[in-house]
Design a protein around this motif. Structure first.
Motif, short mmCIF file in Angstrom:
data_model
loop_
_atom_site.label_atom_id
_atom_site.label_comp_id
_atom_site.label_asym_id
_atom_site.label_seq_id
_atom_site.Cartn_x
_atom_site.Cartn_y
_atom_site.Cartn_z
N TYR A 199 0.85 -1.19 0.00
CA TYR A 199 0.00 0.00 0.00
C TYR A 199 0.89 1.23 0.00
N ARG A 200 0.31 2.35 -0.39
CA ARG A 200 1.05 3.60 -0.49
C ARG A 200 0.67 4.52 0.66
N GLN A 201 1.67 5.12 1.29
CA GLN A 201 1.43 6.05 2.39
C GLN A 201 2.00 7.42 2.02
N THR A 202 1.20 8.46 2.15
CA THR A 202 1.62 9.80 1.79
C THR A 202 1.29 10.77 2.93
N TYR A 203 2.25 11.62 3.27
CA TYR A 203 2.07 12.61 4.32
C TYR A 203 2.47 13.99 3.81
N THR A 204 1.84 15.01 4.37
CA THR A 204 2.36 16.37 4.24
C THR A 204 3.41 16.57 5.33
N LEU A 205 4.13 17.69 5.26
CA LEU A 205 5.12 18.00 6.28
C LEU A 205 4.46 18.07 7.66
N ASN A 206 3.35 18.79 7.76
CA ASN A 206 2.68 18.93 9.06
C ASN A 206 2.20 17.59 9.60
N GLU A 207 1.71 16.71 8.71
CA GLU A 207 1.24 15.40 9.15
C GLU A 207 2.40 14.54 9.66
N LEU A 208 3.52 14.61 8.98
CA LEU A 208 4.65 13.78 9.38
C LEU A 208 5.25 14.27 10.70
N ARG A 236 12.99 21.58 9.54
CA ARG A 236 14.12 22.00 8.69
C ARG A 236 14.71 20.81 7.93
N THR A 237 14.91 19.72 8.66
CA THR A 237 15.52 18.54 8.06
C THR A 237 14.65 17.95 6.96
N LEU A 238 13.36 17.83 7.22
CA LEU A 238 12.45 17.25 6.23
C LEU A 238 12.24 18.16 5.04
N THR A 239 12.21 19.46 5.28
CA THR A 239 12.05 20.41 4.18
C THR A 239 13.27 20.38 3.26
N ASP A 244 9.11 20.08 -1.64
CA ASP A 244 7.71 20.18 -2.02
C ASP A 244 6.76 19.76 -0.91
N GLY A 245 7.31 19.27 0.22
CA GLY A 245 6.48 18.93 1.36
C GLY A 245 5.64 17.68 1.19
N ARG A 246 5.98 16.84 0.24
CA ARG A 246 5.21 15.61 -0.01
C ARG A 246 6.10 14.40 0.31
N PHE A 247 5.65 13.57 1.23
CA PHE A 247 6.44 12.45 1.70
C PHE A 247 5.67 11.16 1.43
N GLU A 248 6.20 10.37 0.51
CA GLU A 248 5.48 9.20 0.02
C GLU A 248 6.37 7.97 0.08
N ALA A 249 5.76 6.86 0.49
CA ALA A 249 6.49 5.59 0.53
C ALA A 249 5.52 4.46 0.21
#
Length: 265
Positions: A199-208, A236-239, A244-249
């Motif tokens: 399955y695919r999991q996607t987060y925004t910066l705020n969600e992560l 800072r590290t994630l940005t 683009d603030g999109r974190f997908e795995a």
């Protein structure tokens, strides 16, 4: 251990993939009455409420009153009334069954590693009715790749907490001895089958960032007055890693079903 995690858990923890919940719903078979499921280490009901919406009557058990309170509120918001919330230890399963009758099945989602697994399974042998099952669910199947940002989070926890192995504000996490599947095979529920599903999991910066508040090792209670600094450093590290603030795995969830050999025959 999970002090301060209740409300963030409801907001930031993702539900289990529909394929996982659908598969669990097939395990109670053609019950002549509403299937009775025991959900151990239920938290605020992340899996509990999905099973209830599939038609189960669920007894949701956790040692944290904060988690149970969040679960009651969440169930009310979703108009789910077929859940009984119990503050108890997972090893009390046999006692719960004596009080209410044996269960068609037991679910343990992303919580088995916190438990005395052998003692819990021994208790479940007295709590699960003939033909019933025990299901151990994980958002990530053992041995599969973690989210690509996991290594960044580990580095930050080392920087801010000095350890990646905390289990709450004052406890060190002890890695379980042996995998869940191995432990099930050594129990009364030794007839084992396994479902794995991508399955695919996607987060925004705020969600992560918010998600980190749901873990015992990076909760507000564990970080204390370091929380604001940790989260600022995290942003800072994630940005920098993903502007683009999109974190997908792509992950692989697992459901390990154990049944008594005589029941599975």
């Amino acid at each position: 251990m999970f002090d301060s995690c209740g409300a963030p858990y409801v907001v930031y923890r993702r539900p289990h993939p529909p394929a996982v919940v659908d598969y669990l719903a097939t395990q109670w078979g053609r019950a002549t009455t509403r299937p009775r499921i025991l959900d151990l280490g239920c938290g605020p009901g992340t899996l509990t409420l999905d099973l209830a919406e599939r038609g189960a009557a669920v007894t949701a058990v956790d040692v944290s009153e904060e988690m149970l309170a969040a679960g009651r509120d969440w169930a009310q918001a979703r108009n789910i009334k077929s859940v009984t919330w119990k503050r108890a230890d997972a090893t009390d399963a046999a006692i719960l069954a004596k009080e209410s009758g044996p269960f068609h099945g037991v679910t343990i989602a992303d919580a088995f590693h916190w438990m005395d697994r052998r003692q819990v399974l021994s208790s479940l042998d007295q709590a699960v009715r003939p033909g019933g099952f025990v299901a151990v669910i994980g958002y990530r199947a053992p041995g599969t790749q973690r989210e690509w940002w996991h290594a960044l989070l580990e580095q930050l926890r080392l920087r801010w907490l000095g350890s990646v192995n905390l289990a709450g504000p004052a406890t060190t996490y002890v890695e379980p001895d042996g995998g869940h599947e191995e432990i099930l095979r050594r129990s009364a529920f030794s007839q084992v089958s396994v479902l794995r599903t991508d399955y695919r999991q996607t987060y925004t910066l705020n969600e992560l960032v918010g998600l980190q508040r749901t873990y015992a090792y990076s909760s507000a209670a564990t970080l204390g007055d370091r929380q604001a600094g940790f989260e600022e450093d995290l942003r800072r590290t994630l940005t920098a890693a993903r502007p683009d603030g999109r974190f997908e795995a792509v992950l692989q969830a697992a459901v390990i079903i154990g049944r008594r050999p005589a029941d599975a025959a």
